[in-house]
Design a protein around this motif. Structure first.
Motif, PDB file in Angstrom:
ATOM      1  N   LEU A 220       0.685  -1.138  -0.249  1.00 31.72           N
ATOM      2  CA  LEU A 220      -0.064  -0.366   0.089  1.00 31.72           C
ATOM      3  C   LEU A 220       0.829   1.050  -0.091  1.00 31.72           C
ATOM      4  O   LEU A 220       0.338   2.399  -1.142  1.00 31.72           O
ATOM      5  N   VAL A 221       1.569   1.255   1.141  1.00 27.80           N
ATOM      6  CA  VAL A 221       2.924   2.066   0.926  1.00 27.80           C
ATOM      7  C   VAL A 221       3.712   2.286  -0.676  1.00 27.80           C
ATOM      8  O   VAL A 221       3.641   3.436  -1.270  1.00 27.80           O
ATOM      9  N   PHE A 222       3.623   1.566  -1.104  1.00 26.03           N
ATOM     10  CA  PHE A 222       4.448   1.758  -2.320  1.00 26.03           C
ATOM     11  C   PHE A 222       4.121   2.162  -3.065  1.00 26.03           C
ATOM     12  O   PHE A 222       4.019   2.561  -4.124  1.00 26.03           O
ATOM     13  N   LYS A 223       2.616   1.710  -3.627  1.00 27.18           N
ATOM     14  CA  LYS A 223       1.179   2.508  -4.451  1.00 27.18           C
ATOM     15  C   LYS A 223       1.405   3.370  -4.326  1.00 27.18           C
ATOM     16  O   LYS A 223       1.279   4.473  -5.410  1.00 27.18           O
ATOM     17  N   ALA A 224       1.202   4.165  -2.657  1.00 21.90           N
ATOM     18  CA  ALA A 224       1.198   5.212  -2.523  1.00 21.90           C
ATOM     19  C   ALA A 224       2.312   5.993  -3.026  1.00 21.90           C
ATOM     20  O   ALA A 224       1.810   7.444  -3.856  1.00 21.90           O
ATOM     21  N   LEU A 225       3.476   5.911  -2.812  1.00 21.87           N
ATOM     22  CA  LEU A 225       4.326   7.167  -3.621  1.00 21.87           C
ATOM     23  C   LEU A 225       4.443   6.815  -4.930  1.00 21.87           C
ATOM     24  O   LEU A 225       5.446   7.242  -5.280  1.00 21.87           O
ATOM     25  N   ALA A 226       3.972   5.850  -5.398  1.00 22.38           N
ATOM     26  CA  ALA A 226       4.762   5.282  -7.212  1.00 22.38           C
ATOM     27  C   ALA A 226       3.385   6.813  -8.026  1.00 22.38           C
ATOM     28  O   ALA A 226       4.169   7.387  -8.263  1.00 22.38           O
TER      29      ALA A 226
END
Length: 106
Positions: free
Chosen positions: A12-18
């Motif tokens: 979820l964090v990586f998706k948000a930071l993308a």
């Protein structure tokens, strides 16, 4: 060893930071708490609905905490998920890179 929950949270964090727009919102929140309106104003090329969708992704990843104050919604940066990513991924890769450079220079 990380659990399935940790991996899901990290995803979820990586998706948000993308997203560049979401990174912009996080950068804006580094300076301090902002209202939803202020965050929408910080992205003038996006309509309010799109900015609110980006904010929901950030809240789902627990990168942003929202609370109501009267008719306003205040949003604050929640840095712990980024620290978790740093501890789990970045610091270990950085250490491995330093060790590799040390071996090459040795």
């Amino acid at each position: 060893m990380s659990s399935a929950r940790d991996t899901s949270d990290d995803d979820l964090v990586f998706k948000a930071l993308a997203s560049p727009a979401r990174r912009h919102l996080l950068d804006t929140l580094k300076a301090g708490t902002r209202t939803t309106g202020e965050l929408c104003d910080s992205l003038p090329d996006l309509d309010r609905t799109t900015v609110l969708q980006h904010l929901r992704v950030l809240e789902r990843a627990e990168l942003v905490i929202g609370r109501s104050r009267g008719r306003e919604r205040l949003l604050t940066l929640a840095p712990l998920p980024i620290k978790r990513i740093y501890d789990r991924w970045i610091s270990e890769y950085a250490r491995a890179a330093v060790e590799l450079l040390d071996e090459l220079n040795g």
